[in-house]
Enzyme design. Structure first.
Site, PDB file in Angstrom:
ATOM      1  N   TYR A 138       9.788  -3.734 -15.143  1.00 31.88           N
ATOM      2  CA  TYR A 138       9.021  -4.213 -16.273  1.00 31.88           C
ATOM      3  C   TYR A 138       8.282  -3.030 -16.886  1.00 31.88           C
ATOM      4  O   TYR A 138       7.601  -2.287 -16.187  1.00 31.88           O
ATOM      5  CB  TYR A 138       8.011  -5.288 -15.856  1.00 31.88           C
ATOM      6  N   SER A 245      -7.359   1.294 -12.202  1.00 27.97           N
ATOM      7  CA  SER A 245      -7.098   2.622 -11.651  1.00 27.97           C
ATOM      8  C   SER A 245      -8.409   3.279 -11.166  1.00 27.97           C
ATOM      9  O   SER A 245      -9.482   2.976 -11.675  1.00 27.97           O
ATOM     10  CB  SER A 245      -6.433   3.461 -12.737  1.00 27.97           C
ATOM     11  N   GLN A 267      -9.477   9.641 -15.762  1.00 30.55           N
ATOM     12  CA  GLN A 267      -9.356   8.328 -15.147  1.00 30.55           C
ATOM     13  C   GLN A 267     -10.007   7.272 -16.034  1.00 30.55           C
ATOM     14  O   GLN A 267      -9.440   6.218 -16.307  1.00 30.55           O
ATOM     15  CB  GLN A 267     -10.016   8.334 -13.763  1.00 30.55           C
ATOM     16  N   HIS A 270      -8.370   5.400 -19.089  1.00 29.62           N
ATOM     17  CA  HIS A 270      -7.318   4.376 -18.953  1.00 29.62           C
ATOM     18  C   HIS A 270      -7.777   3.015 -19.467  1.00 29.62           C
ATOM     19  O   HIS A 270      -7.130   2.404 -20.280  1.00 29.62           O
ATOM     20  CB  HIS A 270      -6.865   4.250 -17.490  1.00 29.62           C
ATOM     21  N   GLU A 335      -7.404   5.172  -4.973  1.00 30.06           N
ATOM     22  CA  GLU A 335      -6.033   5.372  -5.438  1.00 30.06           C
ATOM     23  C   GLU A 335      -5.744   6.880  -5.547  1.00 30.06           C
ATOM     24  O   GLU A 335      -4.777   7.381  -5.000  1.00 30.06           O
ATOM     25  CB  GLU A 335      -5.888   4.694  -6.802  1.00 30.06           C
ATOM     26  N   HIS A 336      -6.605   7.595  -6.272  1.00 30.12           N
ATOM     27  CA  HIS A 336      -6.469   9.054  -6.397  1.00 30.12           C
ATOM     28  C   HIS A 336      -7.662   9.718  -5.731  1.00 30.12           C
ATOM     29  O   HIS A 336      -8.802   9.350  -6.005  1.00 30.12           O
ATOM     30  CB  HIS A 336      -6.481   9.489  -7.865  1.00 30.12           C
ATOM     31  N   ASP A 369      -0.053  12.566 -12.488  1.00 30.05           N
ATOM     32  CA  ASP A 369       0.309  11.405 -13.307  1.00 30.05           C
ATOM     33  C   ASP A 369       1.644  11.609 -14.013  1.00 30.05           C
ATOM     34  O   ASP A 369       2.373  10.653 -14.259  1.00 30.05           O
ATOM     35  CB  ASP A 369      -0.755  11.158 -14.382  1.00 30.05           C
ATOM     36  N   GLU A 423       9.725 -20.681  27.346  1.00 35.40           N
ATOM     37  CA  GLU A 423       9.308 -21.175  26.034  1.00 35.40           C
ATOM     38  C   GLU A 423       9.847 -22.579  25.758  1.00 35.40           C
ATOM     39  O   GLU A 423       9.677 -23.112  24.665  1.00 35.40           O
ATOM     40  CB  GLU A 423       9.767 -20.212  24.922  1.00 35.40           C
ATOM     41  N   HIS A 428      18.748 -21.910  23.808  1.00 34.96           N
ATOM     42  CA  HIS A 428      18.716 -20.455  23.886  1.00 34.96           C
ATOM     43  C   HIS A 428      19.139 -20.001  25.297  1.00 34.96           C
ATOM     44  O   HIS A 428      19.949 -19.084  25.448  1.00 34.96           O
ATOM     45  CB  HIS A 428      17.306 -19.921  23.617  1.00 34.96           C
TER      46      HIS A 428
END
Lengths: 437, 437
Positions: A138, A245, A267, A270, A335-336, A369, A423, A428
């Site tokens: 997207y 961000s 930053q 943004h 994030e950064h 970036d 179990e 099984h």
């Protein structure tokens, strides 16, 4: 325009409370958006192409008789690249080259190969690793149309070995972004439709007469797109839903204050919710950065956004020392993270949580970036505690391989049967015992 | 009790429709559960320990004055192991050893190491890879208390290097399962609380006075637990929300029909929604398997569950040949895939989507469930198209490393500035240009 910057000091008795308030961010779920998205998804699931065309007409004022008319074919794509001015074209190509090279390295280092081993009794165990088959990317339209995001998302998929990379990008009023299209061409996108919003996510997730269903959807988008991605998760894979961000700069006071100011700005520009924070042990240096910020702000076209972001969510924080800065960085898990210091590698071993770590004064976030090579799709909102940058590992998947030899079945059958009985799973147990001679 | 088994044939004109109906499974979202879970999460977030104690008293009829009284300490845990009978103890230890060995191998092969490389101009790029710090494991109580799940979840985390593994397990009426506790001891669980449900998920996600907040929560649970995990995702990481378990057996007709019947049963006995399907090119063999199923069913304690599961969601499907079986397997993308054939490796290259692939007649799913080594937490509901078995890679996370040299900043700065200007981000451009001499 002068900036009202938030100043904090870790010595202050209320610092912890102030920090918590600063970091608090609640993405509010909008009921109206949720309902609208649920309706669009259901509609596209049932009516396919026709529904996508209706929504595209309504939201993007873009009409077509058939969805195939909204597809941009490969030769058209190439023309977008050929039509660029030499400088942006060279920059885009250089960025693509570097991003590809980094991800090629990552593919090798991150174990994207199949493997197996043989045990003494002949039993073979391992994992088969394959790229995803078909991925949807997207790409937002309008103001937030970033060719760099196309490169980052598509190249990671392409290097991983994904054969079919489908891109959707809304083009309101039919306006196409040549840089975005050129980036798609450079990063091996297979097919593009100029559709967007929840209807595009639905088309990718469920498939329509024209758009084939994909296995995973990645890429950023507005609140509708994010809500749609969350809802189709399970039918397809998705990447993380990104929050605002963030940058955290740890500076020992040796970097040019102008550089630090601009990195915080880059930053903040943004959007109003972006978060830019400086941690520094020197009060004087913090003052110099603040002055630089006030001086440099005027020259920037996005100064209104920067001002709002910094005043609402930014902070200049005086710390005791760089060790305390590192420990705060782990709490913030940004994030950064820039370690803007004389000896950045000295502090690296103390950093445990960050999406990307930028070392030394020359490593500005802006380089990362666009073109350093590593992916710019990074975990936000403290999720770096448990998640990673987008990478080739997000476009592969593994199947366990189990080939038990006759001899192996004798040993394993006894163990499995014993545990299965514990179990209460008798089928099984019998299935395991059945293989014992 | 005779089984009404669904027979399909790929030659039938309505096969595609019948297959789609067979595979359709809609996990219905229960509004009442959603609301209850939202309330419990909010309550634990605000009242902490006190809320957890209240819900534990209400739902598990287990009372304590303080949450610390519901913690089982390390020495108690060891006693559970020491108290086991020799046979189950040996089986549990053998399984733990094998699962650990496989995951150690996986850790090496899947690239869990940090890496970096230096470019010609001195710029260093790479990734720092670290284990998650603190992980929570949910273990269901009551009838679905599976020690094997404890081993699978906790050992993957431990091998990845997770230091703090917190386990929660409800113990209704205070009844503890010694095998579950012993498994926790064997797989390096750090701390255990006998709490469960949405309240336990909330305690792990948000932390309380007694329970420290974790970074990721894994492990199966009922509808309340699944809803709670979905809601705390983002605050913490989670594993996939598992759907009903599935097995698909591709058989060329050379395996003992009794083995195939028991393998189908061992899936069906999990619960009424489990799905067991056989694909085989030989009508005669399918008949033999059906007869074996009818013969073997009577001896099984969980026959009612098996019958319901098989009649509701199972099928015996006649295919044209093994190649068609492989192609159908990719469409179904099953959690467990058995290639029960003379030359299983001949078909492996045709398989693209499956959680775990069992090769050859001796590789029964039951061996993989308990002790072959690979993880038994696998992608269900066609998600094998884009996701993988639980593994060490789910308990590590990566940070990008970017250390641009002064020289590197000259080249990268120009590229980044050009692209930033193309995106209208001037602060990015100035931050990049600022580093150019």
């Amino acid at each position: 325009m002068s900036l009202k910057l938030r100043r904090l000091d870790t010595h202050a008795s209320d610092f912890k409370v102030a920090l918590r308030a600063l970091l608090a961010f609640q993405a509010d779920e909008d009921e109206a958006i949720e309902r609208a998205v649920a309706d669009i998804l259901a509609d596209v699931k049932h009516r396919g192409d026709a529904a996508v065309l209706d929504y595209t007409k309504r939201f993007d004022r873009l009409e077509a008789a058939h969805l195939s008319a909204l597809e941009i074919d490969a030769t058209q794509l190439e023309h977008f690249l050929l039509g660029l001015e030499p400088k942006p074209r060279a920059a885009l190509e250089a960025a693509a080259r570097r991003i590809r090279a980094y991800h090629e390295k990552q593919k090798i280092e991150s174990g994207s190969h199949s493997w197996q081993y043989v045990e003494a009794d002949g039993t073979v165990l391992g994992q088969q690793v394959l790229p995803l088959e078909r991925v949807g990317i997207y790409v937002p339209g309008g103001k937030a149309a970033y060719p760099s995001s196309v490169l980052m998302n598509a190249l990671a998929a392409q290097v991983a070995g994904v054969r079919e990379i489908m891109m959707v990008v809304p083009t309101p009023d039919g306006v196409q972004n040549p840089l975005v299209m050129a980036a798609a061409h450079l990063s091996g996108v297979s097919r593009i439709w100029t559709i967007g919003g929840a209807q595009a996510i639905a088309a990718l997730a469920y498939g329509t007469e024209t758009v084939p269903a994909v296995d995973k959807i990645v890429g950023p988008g507005n609140a509708y797109v994010a809500a749609a991605k969350r809802r189709v998760f399970g039918t397809v894979g998705i990447d993380m839903i990104a929050g605002p961000s963030e940058i955290l700069i740890l500076c020992d006071g040796t970097t040019d204050p102008n550089w630090v100011a601009l990195d915080l700005f880059s930053q903040a520009e943004h959007d109003e919710l972006a978060q830019a924070i400086l941690l520094c042990p020197q009060a004087e240096f913090i003052e110099q950065v603040a002055q630089a910020m006030n001086r440099l702000l005027a020259g920037l076209p996005r100064q209104a956004v920067i001002k709002q972001s910094l005043e609402k969510r930014g902070a200049l924080i005086k710390v005791r020392d760089m060790a305390e800065a590192c420990s705060l960085a782990n709490e913030i898990a940004p994030e950064h993270l820039e370690i803007s210091a004389l000896e950045p590698r000295r502090w690296l071993p103390q950093i445990r949580h960050a999406g990307a770590i930028f070392l030394g004064p020359y490593s500005s976030e802006s380089l990362g970036d666009y073109c350093a090579g590593p992916n710019h799709v990074l975990p936000t909102a403290r999720t770096a505690r448990f998640s990673s940058p987008l990478g080739v590992y997000d476009f592969i998947k593994r199947s366990s391989l189990i080939e038990v030899s006759e001899q192996g079945a004798q040993t394993l059958g006894r163990i499995a049967a014993e545990l299965a009985e514990g179990e209460g799973l008798q089928a099984h147990a019998q299935s395991a015992r059945g293989r014992i001679r």
